[in-house]
Design a protein around this motif. Structure first.
Motif, PDB file in Angstrom:
ATOM      1  N   THR A  20       0.792  -1.458  -0.089  1.00 46.84           N
ATOM      2  CA  THR A  20       0.518   0.046  -0.222  1.00 46.84           C
ATOM      3  C   THR A  20       0.360   0.702  -0.267  1.00 46.84           C
ATOM      4  O   THR A  20       1.787   0.526   0.358  1.00 46.84           O
ATOM      5  N   PRO A  21       0.230   2.427  -0.881  1.00 49.12           N
ATOM      6  CA  PRO A  21       0.681   3.191  -0.898  1.00 49.12           C
ATOM      7  C   PRO A  21       1.314   4.021   0.850  1.00 49.12           C
ATOM      8  O   PRO A  21       0.206   4.097   1.776  1.00 49.12           O
ATOM      9  N   VAL A  22       2.752   4.667   1.199  1.00 45.97           N
ATOM     10  CA  VAL A  22       2.841   5.354   2.410  1.00 45.97           C
ATOM     11  C   VAL A  22       2.245   7.220   1.984  1.00 45.97           C
ATOM     12  O   VAL A  22       2.587   7.366   1.437  1.00 45.97           O
ATOM     13  N   PRO A  23       1.222   7.012   3.128  1.00 47.12           N
ATOM     14  CA  PRO A  23       1.362   8.525   3.021  1.00 47.12           C
ATOM     15  C   PRO A  23       2.235   9.731   3.718  1.00 47.12           C
ATOM     16  O   PRO A  23       3.261   9.047   3.769  1.00 47.12           O
ATOM     17  N   ASP A  24       1.715  10.775   2.747  1.00 44.82           N
ATOM     18  CA  ASP A  24       2.626  11.709   2.660  1.00 44.82           C
ATOM     19  C   ASP A  24       3.311  12.005   3.966  1.00 44.82           C
ATOM     20  O   ASP A  24       2.813  11.929   5.639  1.00 44.82           O
ATOM     21  N   GLY A  25       5.262  12.033   4.304  1.00 41.74           N
ATOM     22  CA  GLY A  25       5.177  12.839   5.602  1.00 41.74           C
ATOM     23  C   GLY A  25       6.226  11.731   6.336  1.00 41.74           C
ATOM     24  O   GLY A  25       6.299  11.746   7.213  1.00 41.74           O
ATOM     25  N   LEU A  26       5.041  10.509   5.885  1.00 51.23           N
ATOM     26  CA  LEU A  26       5.375   9.392   6.751  1.00 51.23           C
ATOM     27  C   LEU A  26       7.122   8.895   6.857  1.00 51.23           C
ATOM     28  O   LEU A  26       7.509   8.490   5.751  1.00 51.23           O
ATOM     29  N   ALA A  27       7.823   8.288   7.733  1.00 49.99           N
ATOM     30  CA  ALA A  27       9.167   8.038   7.456  1.00 49.99           C
ATOM     31  C   ALA A  27       9.323   6.792   6.971  1.00 49.99           C
ATOM     32  O   ALA A  27       8.304   5.486   7.796  1.00 49.99           O
ATOM     33  N   PRO A  28      10.086   6.383   5.933  1.00 48.15           N
ATOM     34  CA  PRO A  28      10.264   5.309   5.643  1.00 48.15           C
ATOM     35  C   PRO A  28      10.657   3.461   7.057  1.00 48.15           C
ATOM     36  O   PRO A  28       9.919   3.145   7.106  1.00 48.15           O
ATOM     37  N   ARG A  29      11.559   4.497   7.567  1.00 43.13           N
ATOM     38  CA  ARG A  29      11.709   3.581   8.542  1.00 43.13           C
ATOM     39  C   ARG A  29      10.285   3.393   9.708  1.00 43.13           C
ATOM     40  O   ARG A  29       9.779   2.034  10.293  1.00 43.13           O
TER      41      ARG A  29
END
Length: 728
Positions: free
Chosen positions: A139-148
């Protein structure tokens, strides 16, 4: 690329160089930025691998039962090879990561190259630099959420599914037993839902962490503090829900749950702990015990996970993928905080050392992340007629004899259980054979085959193999749905082809293979119908001798039930079970009767699982194949009787044979193993490739057997005999 693997037999951990996976339709290729170690599930697997063989058996009695059943059906040697092949293989680790989309497969339109995605699945979100991930498992990661932080998506989904199973209500009180990674996330999810939480864990550091993240009170499960906190928060009634997020062999968690849960409360098992339920305690309170299955609805369903068939939201509100997206949204909005859970971030190259430190207790952690080098940012029917396609060739097949001393170079497409247990062990020891290249869609299976059988190369690039003029023959040992297309491509590339049964699942697929033969002039094809090569059956046929009149043949196949989740049950894509296996028995009957069938009549029990297939032959002979799934598992799988000219040939599951006539012949009492002819079949195929001589089975016979197998399904649909009419 590099991938973290473990050998379950030896316990060895390694960062292995493996081929890069290809980007298949229905998914995306993801370059990993961060992957998360599940300090519960993965360390349990690592610990099991370090046990003795006896310890492994004690820890997995379910697998021991499967082994014993296999011994009864296949014999000790075949079962031993299969089990050792599985144990002495590298297996992957990991199931939760975040990365960048590097390539988009056909059928995907919700992400593009360069997008950041969170991925799930213990076959697709591995500790590896590249992973192919199907649509419903990313699923796409929401804007601003850090990959870690996005790398926590899968374990967050596990915690979320457990909370959903508890059905919490505003103002309720819950007890979370076990404050490891999953337990800490459950605490936060419950707090975000308006539930007051009491935590129980013997580790005071974890208790303190849970209180910082929202728990009202935490303490040792055996202390009075936990009971006092529950009594205070609930007015002495007990908690509304208990979440078992602990592991290990202690029965304390389920006993504590019964003691502190209110009347008719709910107990949800999320972890893998001992569940010896105290009957009186659970009965008197009428407790509702529930299980939480991994990430949510869709888990273990291949149509959902692999084929991308979503469940309608009106019927299934929270699927695996929706849970994954929901958890990431909560983290992005600050309702769940995963940063305090990160105990250690290790470079991916240090993976083996990190696991060892966790196993030895040198590194005490709730969550550990791997950071990757290239991470960026954070009725009555008219009898139908089925045409048996005529075999046409545009020219002579290219089959030159090889120079003396030159090895036959082989490539394998596929390296699953059958290939690694029944084919490659024979070929790897054969003089004059060179295992050149193994091609698989998953990188690790290719690397395993290369390590165990000595392939010179391992890859996921099929086109490169087909274009390699030095390769003489290609073995197609993949799932049934791909056989015909892979065979067609290999024939057009000028290769001799050995394809496991079935050759094709539809008439169109069979026509495509024959079109490739006609176009290329290459008829160098063998289908894995090995039983006609079995030494015991060949000896029995020789003892029976020539016949003058028609014969009657009865073939009982005690196929048994398939295990739930077997890919053989995927009839929509892989064909029916008989289409996959039935060619074996039709080919054996036709070889014994020395002719190809002219008609097929089939009747089935309810559900089409048990079949009676009657084959008619030109001289009036008949063969009845009883293919049944409802027999006793301890009964032999295959028994055969052939009656003709006052003689009877009897075969008992490839361990005993006899012929009754003017004289009686009985084989030796018991051979060392069931020899179903694979070794002799491979020898005949290799000889044909080396010498340029005829293939072991004429192409016309392979086509006739395939058409007869496909006619079984047509006969069931039409309710009448199917005539096999050869086209001109």
């Amino acid at each position: 690329m590099k991938q973290v693997v473990q050998n379950y037999k030896s316990g060895e951990l390694a960062v292995l160089d493996v081929p890069e996976p290809g980007c298949k339709p229905g998914g995306v290729l993801v370059r990993t930025a961060y992957s998360l170690i599940s300090t519960g599930t993965e360390l349990m697997k690592v610990s099991e691998a370090g046990m003795s063989m006896l310890g492994k058996a004690r820890s997995r009695p379910d697998q021991v039962a499967k082994v014993m059943q296999s011994v009864a059906i296949n014999g000790v040697p075949a079962t031993y090879r299969k089990v050792m092949g599985k144990l002495d293989s590298y297996t992957p680790l990991g199931y939760s990561l975040c990365g960048i989309v590097e390539q988009v497969g056909p059928g995907i339109d919700d992400v593009k190259v360069g997008d950041l995605v969170a991925c799930a699945g213990n076959e697709h979100a591995l500790h590896a630099e590249l992973n192919w991930v199907p649509k419903n498992l990313y699923t796409p990661v929401p804007d601003g959420l850090a990959p870690r932080h996005a790398a926590f998506g899968t374990v967050g989904s596990i915690a979320m599914q457990g909370v959903r199973q508890g059905e919490p209500q505003l103002g309720e009180v819950a007890l979370v037993i076990g404050l490891g990674l999953i337990g800490q996330l459950v605490v936060q999810l419950l707090t975000a839902s308006g539930v007051r939480v009491v935590g129980a864990d013997p580790d005071p550091v974890r208790c303190e962490l849970a209180e910082r993240l929202g728990a009202a009170a935490c303490g040792d499960p055996g202390s009075a503090a936990v009971e006092a906190a529950v009594a205070e928060l609930t007015g002495g009634h007990g908690v509304d829900q208990v979440y078992l997020a602990a592991g290990g062999g202690s029965n304390q968690p389920v006993e504590l749950a019964a003691r502190l849960c209110r009347d008719r409360g709910r107990v949800v098992d999320i972890g893998k702990c001992r569940l010896d339920l105290p009957w009186n305690a659970y009965y008197e309170k009428e407790l509702d015990v529930r299980f939480s299955r991994s990430y949510g609805p869709g888990r273990y369903d291949p149509e959902y996970e692999i084929e991308g068939r979503d469940y309608p939201i009106g019927y299934v509100r929270w699927t695996e993928r929706r849970n994954l997206a929901c958890f990431l949204d909560l983290v992005a909005r600050g309702r769940v905080d995963v940063e305090p859970l990160v105990s250690h971030v290790a470079d991916f190259d240090d993976a083996v050392e990190t696991y060892q430190r966790l196993k030895d207790g040198d590194l005490k952690a709730v969550a550990v992340l791997f950071r990757y080098p290239e991470q960026s940012g954070e009725g009555e029917a008219e009898a139908p007629v089925v045409a048996v396609p005529a075999v046409r060739r545009s020219g002579e097949a290219a089959a030159p004899a090889r120079a003396a001393g030159t090895p036959v170079r082989l490539a394998f497409v596929g390296a699953g259980n059958y290939a690694t247990s029944m084919l490659l062990p024979h070929l790897s020891q054969r003089d004059g054979v060179e295992l050149s290249t193994v091609v698989t869609t998953t990188a690790l299976s290719a690397a395993n085959a290369q390590r165990k059988f000595g392939f010179a190369e391992a890859t996921t690039d099929l086109d490169a193999v087909l274009g390699d003029k030095s390769i003489d023959a290609v073995f197609v040992v993949t799932r049934h749905s791909s056989h015909a297309e892979l065979t067609r491509k290999a024939l057009l590339a000028g290769k001799a082809v050995f394809v496991e049964k079935p050759l094709a699942l539809t008439e169109d697929e069979l026509a495509g293979v024959l079109a490739a033969v006609e176009e290329s002039g290459n008829d160098r094809l063998q289908v894995g119908f090995n039983r006609r090569f079995a030494p015991l059956l060949q000896e029995a046929k020789k003892r029976l001798g020539a016949r003058t009149g028609p014969a009657s043949l009865r073939y009982l196949v005690n196929a048994g039930r398939l295990q739930h989740g077997s890919w053989y049950l995927q009839q929509g894509t892989e064909g029916s079970r008989f289409e996959g296996e039935g060619g074996h028995f039709i080919d054996t009957a036709s070889w014994l009767l020395e002719a190809d069938p002219v008609s097929v009549y089939t009747v089935a029990s309810s559900g089409n699982e048990d079949l009676q297939v009657v084959l008619s032959y030109p001289d009036g002979s008949t063969a009845t194949i009883s293919y049944v799934t409802t027999g006793a598992p301890g009964f032999p799988k295959e028994t055969l009787d052939l009656v003709a000219d006052g003689k009877v040939l009897r075969l008992d599951d490839f361990v005993r044979a006899s012929v009754y006539g003017r004289k009686r012949w009985v084989s030796s009492r018991l051979p060392k193993a069931r020899d179903k002819g694979q070794n002799a079949e491979l020898a005949a195929f290799i000889k044909a490739v080396r010498t340029g001589g005829p293939m072991p089975v004429p192409l016309e016979s392979l086509v006739a057997t395939t058409s007869a197998t496909l006619a079984v399904q047509a006969g069931l649909a039409g309710g009448a005999p199917v005539t096999l009419a050869r086209t001109r």
